[in-house]
Design a protein around this motif. Structure first.
Motif, short mmCIF file in Angstrom:
data_model
loop_
_atom_site.label_atom_id
_atom_site.label_comp_id
_atom_site.label_asym_id
_atom_site.label_seq_id
_atom_site.Cartn_x
_atom_site.Cartn_y
_atom_site.Cartn_z
N ASP A 241 0.86 -1.17 0.00
CA ASP A 241 0.00 0.00 0.00
C ASP A 241 0.90 1.22 0.00
O ASP A 241 1.47 1.59 1.02
N GLY A 242 1.07 1.85 -1.17
CA GLY A 242 2.00 2.97 -1.27
C GLY A 242 3.43 2.48 -1.11
O GLY A 242 3.90 1.62 -1.85
N ASP A 243 4.13 3.01 -0.11
CA ASP A 243 5.52 2.66 0.13
C ASP A 243 5.68 1.59 1.21
O ASP A 243 6.80 1.31 1.65
N VAL A 244 4.58 1.01 1.66
CA VAL A 244 4.63 0.03 2.75
C VAL A 244 4.34 -1.37 2.19
O VAL A 244 3.28 -1.61 1.62
N TRP A 245 5.32 -2.27 2.34
CA TRP A 245 5.18 -3.67 1.93
C TRP A 245 4.94 -4.52 3.18
O TRP A 245 5.63 -4.35 4.19
N ARG A 246 3.99 -5.45 3.09
CA ARG A 246 3.69 -6.34 4.21
C ARG A 246 3.74 -7.79 3.74
O ARG A 246 3.11 -8.14 2.75
N MET A 247 4.47 -8.60 4.49
CA MET A 247 4.50 -10.05 4.25
C MET A 247 3.81 -10.70 5.44
O MET A 247 4.36 -10.76 6.55
N GLU A 248 2.58 -11.19 5.22
CA GLU A 248 1.79 -11.77 6.29
C GLU A 248 1.68 -13.28 6.11
O GLU A 248 1.87 -13.80 5.01
N ALA A 249 1.37 -13.95 7.21
CA ALA A 249 1.23 -15.42 7.20
C ALA A 249 2.47 -16.07 6.59
O ALA A 249 2.37 -17.05 5.85
N LEU A 250 3.62 -15.54 6.92
CA LEU A 250 4.88 -16.07 6.40
C LEU A 250 5.20 -17.40 7.06
O LEU A 250 5.15 -17.53 8.28
N GLN A 251 5.56 -18.39 6.24
CA GLN A 251 5.99 -19.67 6.77
C GLN A 251 6.87 -20.37 5.74
O GLN A 251 6.80 -20.08 4.55
N GLY A 252 7.73 -21.25 6.23
CA GLY A 252 8.62 -21.97 5.34
C GLY A 252 9.80 -22.55 6.09
O GLY A 252 9.76 -22.73 7.31
N VAL A 253 10.86 -22.82 5.34
CA VAL A 253 12.07 -23.39 5.93
C VAL A 253 13.28 -22.60 5.44
O VAL A 253 13.30 -22.06 4.33
N LEU A 254 14.28 -22.52 6.29
CA LEU A 254 15.56 -21.89 5.96
C LEU A 254 16.64 -22.84 6.43
O LEU A 254 16.82 -23.03 7.63
N GLY A 255 17.34 -23.48 5.48
CA GLY A 255 18.29 -24.51 5.86
C GLY A 255 17.55 -25.67 6.50
O GLY A 255 16.60 -26.23 5.93
N GLY A 256 17.92 -26.01 7.72
CA GLY A 256 17.23 -27.06 8.46
C GLY A 256 16.27 -26.53 9.48
O GLY A 256 15.84 -27.29 10.36
N SER A 257 15.91 -25.25 9.41
CA SER A 257 15.05 -24.61 10.40
C SER A 257 13.72 -24.22 9.78
O SER A 257 13.65 -23.84 8.61
N ASP A 258 12.65 -24.31 10.59
CA ASP A 258 11.36 -23.80 10.14
C ASP A 258 11.25 -22.33 10.52
O ASP A 258 11.93 -21.84 11.43
N LEU A 259 10.41 -21.59 9.83
CA LEU A 259 10.29 -20.14 10.04
C LEU A 259 8.84 -19.73 9.83
O LEU A 259 8.18 -20.21 8.90
N ALA A 260 8.34 -18.83 10.68
CA ALA A 260 6.99 -18.32 10.56
C ALA A 260 6.95 -16.91 11.14
O ALA A 260 7.82 -16.52 11.92
N GLY A 261 5.91 -16.15 10.75
CA GLY A 261 5.77 -14.81 11.30
C GLY A 261 5.25 -13.82 10.29
O GLY A 261 4.54 -14.17 9.34
N SER A 262 5.61 -12.55 10.46
CA SER A 262 5.18 -11.48 9.57
C SER A 262 6.23 -10.38 9.56
O SER A 262 6.95 -10.18 10.54
N LEU A 263 6.32 -9.66 8.43
CA LEU A 263 7.30 -8.59 8.26
C LEU A 263 6.64 -7.40 7.59
O LEU A 263 5.73 -7.55 6.77
N VAL A 264 7.12 -6.20 7.93
CA VAL A 264 6.68 -4.96 7.30
C VAL A 264 7.91 -4.20 6.85
O VAL A 264 8.83 -3.96 7.65
N PHE A 265 7.96 -3.82 5.56
CA PHE A 265 9.08 -3.06 5.01
C PHE A 265 8.55 -1.71 4.54
O PHE A 265 7.82 -1.62 3.56
N ASP A 266 8.90 -0.65 5.28
CA ASP A 266 8.37 0.69 5.05
C ASP A 266 9.43 1.57 4.41
O ASP A 266 10.46 1.87 5.02
N ARG A 267 9.19 2.02 3.18
CA ARG A 267 10.13 2.86 2.45
C ARG A 267 9.69 4.32 2.42
O ARG A 267 10.23 5.12 1.65
N SER A 268 8.73 4.71 3.25
CA SER A 268 8.20 6.07 3.20
C SER A 268 9.11 7.09 3.86
O SER A 268 9.01 8.28 3.59
N GLY A 269 10.00 6.67 4.75
CA GLY A 269 10.88 7.59 5.46
C GLY A 269 12.18 7.85 4.73
O GLY A 269 12.38 7.42 3.59
#
Length: 663
Positions: free
Chosen positions: A287-315
């Protein structure tokens, strides 16, 4: 129905001069309208082409047919359109099209702006080019940032080709479009693309709605399906996009995988660490300059990963925020973050950061020496919380779990709070790192509470039955662009202490080389012995750890030690002196010297002291073989250590324990 003659309606025309003028005006408008409708606009192809060329200062030509319809909006159809690129561009033409249909707004034309609510291109060939100094081939007038770009609302493309060249961004792409005629198809526009994106080989294919919404949102977001590959990173997306030119809004289900997050860093211009291979999926919104990654899940190497991230480029500087969790974290996945390679993996350039070649294994040494690119930390700010409920494959380390808040502000990185689950207890504190300057400044402060003795050394079988809780602290500061450089320059204090507990007696007897006791325990089985206290404290100066207290006191034996550990070259020089409190036979007790390196330590009896006792045994044996046993009889001169004094020394040396001391 008949009307009387006097009542019949009559048609009266304006009389006199005013009437004649009114009729003349009406006739003029009628003739003008008919003339505009049937006007042979092809007669104006040449004048229009020359006028537009002069206006935009580049070649423009309509080669076959021109038709214009006037109204609230000007509708123009031109066949055989050729529009040139500026002289500095790589390709000679910006646009070649078999047919072009467009709508123009009147009023913007009066101010020199081109506003097209709708543009339709049939079999177009487009060549767009952009340079770091602001030059854009599709901007008319000045070649710099002040040039005017045409405003296009909707774009309809049928069987076209597009080239995009931006050398400063490492982009050189060619795409092809095709529009299917089936009205029932929700995604009629198919496309393919290939070339280089951010300097990496790129290929993509997908489908979208037939009308691309570039600036206006007249029909709502249009659907999109996409599969793309850049380098070894693979992306699959499905959803909707609004205002394609500015990517004003996105709503996509996303699947992403690649060999390292650092390659993704290169593609999206964020600061992401080097990692092992990953595979992620989630819901991406913009939405504009704000990117949101919701319901994030997967694997990284031998580890599982879940959560959410927000990347704000407005500043002024991008900000990454979020929450990430891992149920099971493979310790090897942390290796690339500190410049280490996973266990059993080859050292390769892929595990290092750009411009930094990974260091080959150093014989006998274990501290990661690959330089890390801390200068990248200035590119964005971050506030991300990460937790791992379980840590696996810790390579003999008693690490159970971890939790860290990652705070990045103007190039200064802090892990705060930093909570490590170690041996059933916790180590809490913070790590602060400033990446500015030639060498990063690193400071670590950790306090240990409730570490369980029987879990501190999981690879040593004889310690598993030991009991006791350890407390302590670490307070170090240093400089360096790798873990090895930092520890090789660090100064500070560290210490650990424990009060009463239990420890394996067999371990103590092996340490003291007490043959009689070893035979007894091998026959009867190992038994724990009461531990009165233990303390370990070092002062550290420029990478050299000098012992202040090394003490292990049980009801059976007192072990005292001294020496140094040099982290600059990873060498060991420690001496442990066991003093038994009970008499024993078959004992060749002597100080134990620990030498070698951290990766290849060597431990054994002090050769000088052991040689003296062996010489005495040989001399006595020459007189009487039974007398040789006299040299191995230990009469037990050891006495209880002053635990209170030793623990206080350790506490002052940096242990800083508030609980868990002697009872």
């Amino acid at each position: 129905m008949k009307f009387p003659v006097s009542a019949r309606p009559t048609l009266s025309w304006p009389a006199g001069r005013a009437g004649r003028l009114w009729l003349s005006g009406l006739a003029f408008l009628l003739v003008l309208g008919l003339g505009l409708v049937f006007f042979p606009w092809d007669l104006l192809r040449g004048p229009v082409s020359r006028a537009i060329s002069a206006r935009i200062d580049r070649p423009f030509e309509i080669t076959r047919h021109l038709d214009v319809r006037l109204g609230r909006r000007v509708k123009v159809r031109a066949e055989g359109v050729v529009l040139g690129n500026p002289a500095w561009a790589r390709e000679p033409h910006l646009l070649e099209a078999d047919a072009t249909e467009l709508e123009l707004r009147w009023w913007p034309l009066l101010t020199g702006r081109i506003d097209m609510p709708r543009l339709s291109l049939k079999q177009p060939v487009l060549a767009l080019e952009r340079h770091a100094d602001g030059r854009r081939s599709w901007a008319f007038g000045s070649d710099k940032q002040g040039a005017k770009e045409p405003a296009i609302g909707e774009l309809l493309v049928d069987r076209g080709r597009l080239g995009y060249f931006a050398p400063s961004d490492g982009m050189d792409l060619k795409a092809a479009f095709a529009l299917r005629a089936e009205a029932s198809d929700a995604l009629p526009l198919s496309f393919t693309a290939q070339g280089r994106y951010r300097g990496l080989p790129f290929a993509a294919q997908g489908r979208s709605g037939g009308v691309l919404q570039l600036h206006e949102n007249l029909r709502g977001p249009f659907p999109l399906e996409l599969q793309a590959a850049a380098g070894q990173t693979r992306l699959k997306a499905a959803g909707t996009v609004t205002q394609l030119a500015a990517l004003q809004a996105l709503d996509l289900k996303l699947e992403l995988q690649g060999p390292s997050l650092h390659e993704l860093d290169r593609l999206v211009d964020a600061v992401l660490p080097a990692t092992r291979a990953y595979r992620l999926q989630g819901h991406l919104r913009k939405d504009g300059d704000v990117w949101r990654m919701e319901a994030l899940q997967g694997v990284l190497g031998g580890s599982d990963l879940a959560g959410s991230l927000v990347f704000d480029r407005s500043g002024d500087k991008p900000l990454l925020q979020g929450q990430l969790q891992s149920r099971r974290l493979d310790f090897d996945d942390l290796g690339p973050l500190i410049g280490a390679s996973p266990a059993g993996a080859r050292v390769s350039r892929k595990s290092a950061l750009p411009g930094q070649a990974p260091r080959p294994p150093r014989p006998g040494k274990v501290l990661p020496s690959t330089p890390l690119d801390f200068g990248r930390l200035t590119r964005m700010n971050a506030d991300v919380n990460f937790s791992a409920a379980e840590v696996r494959n810790a390579r003999g380390l008693p690490l159970d779990r971890l939790r860290a808040g990652v705070r990045l502000d103007q190039g200064a990185l802090r892990l705060e709070p930093l909570v490590l689950g170690v041996a059933g207890g916790e180590m809490t504190g913070q790590l602060a790192l400033s990446g500015q300057g030639q060498a990063a400044q690193v400071a670590v402060r950790l306090d240990a509470r409730g570490l369980q003795l029987n879990r501190l050394f999981p690879t040593i079988e004889s310690t598993r039955s030991s009991l006791g809780k350890v407390s302590g602290s670490v307070d170090l500061k240093g400089r360096g662009n790798s873990v090895a450089q930092w520890l090789g320059s660090a100064s500070g204090e560290l210490g650990f202490l424990m009060g009463q507990g239990q420890i394996s007696n067999l371990l103590l007897e092996f340490l003291g080389l007490d043959g009689g006791e070893i035979i007894k325990f091998l026959v009867r089985g190992d038994q724990n012995i009461r531990l009165r206290c233990s303390a370990l404290a070092f002062g550290m100066e420029r990478g050299v750890m000098s012992s202040r207290v090394i003490l292990l006191d049980t009801v059976d034996t007192v072990v005292r030690g001294q020496g140094r550990i040099n982290l600059a070259d990873e060498t060991l020089d420690l001496v442990l002196s066991p003093e038994p409190k009970d008499p024993s036979i078959f004992s060749v007790r002597s100080p134990i010297r620990i030498s070698g390196t951290l990766g290849a330590p060597q431990a054994g009896p002090d050769k000088g002291a052991l040689a003296g006792r062996a010489g005495l045994a040989i001399a006595l044996a020459a007189i009487n073989p039974l007398l040789a046993l006299a040299a191995t009889v230990e009469t037990g001169p050891g006495v209880d250590a002053n635990c209170a004094q030793a623990l206080e020394t350790a506490r002052k040396s940096g242990a800083g324990a508030q609980s868990g001391g002697p009872r």
